[in-house]
Design a protein around this motif. Structure first.
Motif, mmCIF file in Angstrom:
data_model
loop_
_atom_site.group_PDB
_atom_site.id
_atom_site.type_symbol
_atom_site.label_atom_id
_atom_site.label_comp_id
_atom_site.label_asym_id
_atom_site.label_seq_id
_atom_site.Cartn_x
_atom_site.Cartn_y
_atom_site.Cartn_z
ATOM 1 N N ASP A 419 0.843 -1.188 0.000
ATOM 2 C CA ASP A 419 0.000 0.000 0.000
ATOM 3 C C ASP A 419 0.879 1.238 0.000
ATOM 4 O OD1 ASP A 419 -2.346 -1.445 0.038
ATOM 5 O OD2 ASP A 419 -2.403 -1.556 2.225
ATOM 6 N N GLY A 420 0.604 2.154 -0.910
ATOM 7 C CA GLY A 420 1.433 3.333 -1.059
ATOM 8 C C GLY A 420 2.464 3.199 -2.158
ATOM 9 N N GLY A 421 2.604 1.975 -2.711
ATOM 10 C CA GLY A 421 3.500 1.748 -3.822
ATOM 11 C C GLY A 421 4.945 1.624 -3.399
ATOM 12 N N PRO A 422 5.837 1.424 -4.351
ATOM 13 C CA PRO A 422 5.560 1.200 -5.771
ATOM 14 C C PRO A 422 5.119 -0.234 -6.038
ATOM 15 C CG PRO A 422 7.900 1.057 -5.385
ATOM 16 C CD PRO A 422 7.287 1.424 -4.058
ATOM 17 N N THR A 423 4.625 -0.482 -7.259
ATOM 18 C CA THR A 423 4.219 -1.822 -7.661
ATOM 19 C C THR A 423 5.217 -2.363 -8.671
ATOM 20 O OG1 THR A 423 1.865 -1.438 -7.278
ATOM 21 C CG2 THR A 423 2.441 -3.159 -8.849
ATOM 22 N N LEU A 424 5.642 -3.598 -8.455
ATOM 23 C CA LEU A 424 6.561 -4.273 -9.371
ATOM 24 C C LEU A 424 5.958 -5.606 -9.786
ATOM 25 C CD1 LEU A 424 9.307 -4.696 -10.791
ATOM 26 C CD2 LEU A 424 10.143 -5.670 -8.647
ATOM 27 N N VAL A 425 5.776 -5.787 -11.090
ATOM 28 C CA VAL A 425 5.361 -7.070 -11.662
ATOM 29 C C VAL A 425 6.586 -7.657 -12.351
ATOM 30 C CG1 VAL A 425 3.872 -8.232 -13.312
ATOM 31 C CG2 VAL A 425 2.970 -6.356 -11.939
ATOM 32 N N ARG A 426 6.973 -8.834 -11.936
ATOM 33 C CA ARG A 426 8.154 -9.503 -12.503
ATOM 34 C C ARG A 426 7.749 -10.855 -13.046
ATOM 35 N NH1 ARG A 426 13.982 -9.760 -11.339
ATOM 36 N NH2 ARG A 426 14.719 -11.898 -11.642
ATOM 37 N N VAL A 427 8.088 -11.089 -14.296
ATOM 38 C CA VAL A 427 7.774 -12.355 -14.956
ATOM 39 C C VAL A 427 9.086 -12.989 -15.393
ATOM 40 C CG1 VAL A 427 6.727 -13.405 -16.984
ATOM 41 C CG2 VAL A 427 5.470 -11.692 -15.684
ATOM 42 N N GLU A 428 9.249 -14.260 -15.053
ATOM 43 C CA GLU A 428 10.434 -15.022 -15.428
ATOM 44 C C GLU A 428 9.990 -16.154 -16.338
ATOM 45 O OE1 GLU A 428 12.138 -16.249 -11.783
ATOM 46 O OE2 GLU A 428 12.641 -14.212 -11.111
ATOM 47 N N LEU A 429 10.516 -16.164 -17.562
ATOM 48 C CA LEU A 429 10.162 -17.177 -18.554
ATOM 49 C C LEU A 429 11.405 -17.976 -18.936
ATOM 50 C CD1 LEU A 429 7.972 -14.900 -20.845
ATOM 51 C CD2 LEU A 429 7.122 -16.660 -19.296
ATOM 52 N N PRO A 430 11.304 -19.299 -18.965
ATOM 53 C CA PRO A 430 12.468 -20.101 -19.373
ATOM 54 C C PRO A 430 12.826 -19.814 -20.814
ATOM 55 C CG PRO A 430 10.502 -21.464 -19.198
ATOM 56 C CD PRO A 430 10.133 -20.114 -18.635
ATOM 57 N N CYS A 431 14.101 -19.558 -21.037
ATOM 58 C CA CYS A 431 14.573 -19.204 -22.379
ATOM 59 C C CYS A 431 15.975 -19.755 -22.564
ATOM 60 C CB CYS A 431 14.534 -17.681 -22.557
ATOM 61 S SG CYS A 431 15.012 -17.104 -24.190
ATOM 62 N N PRO A 432 16.135 -21.063 -22.637
ATOM 63 C CA PRO A 432 17.484 -21.640 -22.743
ATOM 64 C C PRO A 432 18.154 -21.234 -24.040
ATOM 65 C CG PRO A 432 15.813 -23.314 -23.136
ATOM 66 C CD PRO A 432 15.085 -22.094 -22.685
ATOM 67 N N SER A 433 19.456 -21.059 -23.947
ATOM 68 C CA SER A 433 20.227 -20.661 -25.131
ATOM 69 C C SER A 433 20.440 -21.829 -26.081
ATOM 70 C CB SER A 433 21.566 -20.077 -24.684
ATOM 71 O OG SER A 433 22.272 -21.021 -23.902
#
Length: 433
Positions: A419-433
């Motif tokens: 409450d009061g912020g900030p808001t962080l949305v973090r998405v982690e997607l598998p992306c092998p080389s």
């Protein structure tokens, strides 16, 4: 509006706001509580230290002393969960002086549940976190406060040194000796200039104490400022999802769209054969226009399954285009050294689109940042805004839908939105080389 002391300390107008006074009030009300807890700890700790020192020096330790320390330690351990309950309740109320963000309420004992409540004081993790906070308040906080008090007294001594030096006897000032008021003036000026630093140190001391209080009294499960995973069922099969998506795209592009195009052409040819003054001319023209509009809409739907800008610009370019279409300023930072797999790229695009839409509609933010980072094993997408915070998947702000989409790609979505912020949305997607 600033709602907590740590955030206020980062603002340039901190010293001329009410926050230093609130930090002072918080510290002042800490002293009596910490003094009582310290006194209780000293009853056991001081004799224990004396016994340990005697044992190290090879002196004999009397059996009654060992028995007393053992019984006193057990009594302290048994009483700690009960004593910490009122301390924690007072601390939850007192925390409002420097942090207006609410804490989860403590469990209350009721008449019909007295035994269960007492048992919970000895078995629940929340109760032992309160014990840990009481121990920290009685053992660590006094040391920090005494250290700060020594700094304050030393600074006041330096400020007053021109009036304390009599001229007949030398006066020791920290690392040097002065004999006249004139020699003490530079030290007094330096100490006066150090006063704002002491004000900031006092604020940091109170902010650190409040941070520990919030962490221990709320606990990881109820702490909205910690990154937590928004999980949904992962029973949805990734292969079936991808196959269905491609089928819909193919059916729209190869089936419905050509037929609708043919229909629009036929209606256009029919309009050429119908006189303008014919009763059928008006409805025919309207049908022709509706067919063309429907064709445009269907084309957008077909492109929306795999966005055209994503194909043409890549994820970084598409992210900048989405940022430019958002109602608030959005800065995009992209570090994508290698091409991304198509499913990962598509998922990341829709995450950005939905997250920026949530910021514009719900966050009441003035700016946002988008960060795209690719490593050897994964793609990380972060959207951070300076809005009011309080985002909750339960309230249906689109986060559960995002979590579904991310889970289908075998990734995870994490959220930090106090409450009061900030808001962080973090998405982690598998992306092998």
């Amino acid at each position: 509006m600033t709602t907590n002391l740590p955030a206020a300390l980062r603002r340039p107008r901190y010293l001329i706001s009410w926050w230093p006074w609130r930090a002072l009030a918080y510290a002042g009300t800490t002293v009596p509580v910490a003094a009582v807890l310290t006194s209780g700890l000293l009853v056991v700790v001081a004799p224990a230290v004396a016994v340990v020192n005697a044992a190290r020096q090879g002196r004999p330790v009397e059996l009654p002393v060992v028995v007393f320390l053992t019984l006193a330690g057990l009594a302290l351990l048994a009483a700690a969960p009960l004593v910490s309950a009122p301390v924690a309740a007072f601390e939850r109320w007192r925390l409002g002086l420097v942090d207006a963000r609410p804490l989860p309420p403590a469990r209350r004992l009721i008449a019909g549940d007295l035994l269960a409540g007492l048992a919970a004081r000895y078995t629940s993790a929340a109760a032992w976190r309160e014990v840990a906070y009481a121990g920290w308040l009685g053992a660590v906080v006094p040391v920090a406060y005494w250290t700060f008090l020594v700094l304050v007294l030393l600074d006041l001594t330096l400020v007053a040194s021109p009036w304390l030096v009599t001229g007949s006897d030398d006066m020791i000032l920290v690392w040097t000796t002065v004999g006249t008021p004139r020699e003490a003036v530079p030290y007094a000026i330096g100490a006066a200039l150090f006063v704002p630093v002491l004000c900031y140190l006092a604020g940091l001391l109170a902010a650190g104490q409040a941070t520990v209080a919030r962490w221990l009294l709320s606990g990881p499960p109820a702490d909205p400022s910690a990154l937590r995973e928004v999980t949904r069922s992962r029973a949805r099969l990734v292969d079936a999802y991808e196959a269905e998506r491609r089928r819909i795209e193919r059916d729209v592009h190869d089936g419905a769209q050509p037929r609708l195009t043919s229909l629009s052409v036929q209606l256009g040819l029919a309009r050429l054969d119908v006189p303008d003054d014919s009763p059928a001319a008006g409805p025919l023209a309207m049908a022709h226009e509706q067919a063309k509009e429907l064709m445009v809409t269907l084309r957008r739907i077909a492109q929306g399954i795999r966005p055209q800008q994503l194909t043409e610009l890549g994820l970084a370019g598409a992210a900048r285009q989405l940022a430019g279409e958002t109602a608030i300023p959005v800065t995009v930072h992209a570090d994508l050294p290698r091409p991304l797999p198509e499913p990962v790229e598509t998922t990341a695009y829709y995450v950005l689109s939905e997250a920026l839409n949530n910021v514009a509609l719900h966050a009441d933010a003035t700016r946002a940042d988008v960060r795209l980072t690719q490593t050897d094993q994964r793609l990380v997408v972060e959207v951070e805004d300076d809005g009011r915070g309080g985002a909750d998947p339960v309230r249906g702000t689109g986060l559960t839908g995002l979590a579904d989409r991310v889970a289908a790609a075998d990734g995870r979505l994490l959220l930090s939105s106090p409450d009061g912020g900030p808001t962080l949305v973090r998405v982690e997607l598998p992306c092998p080389s």
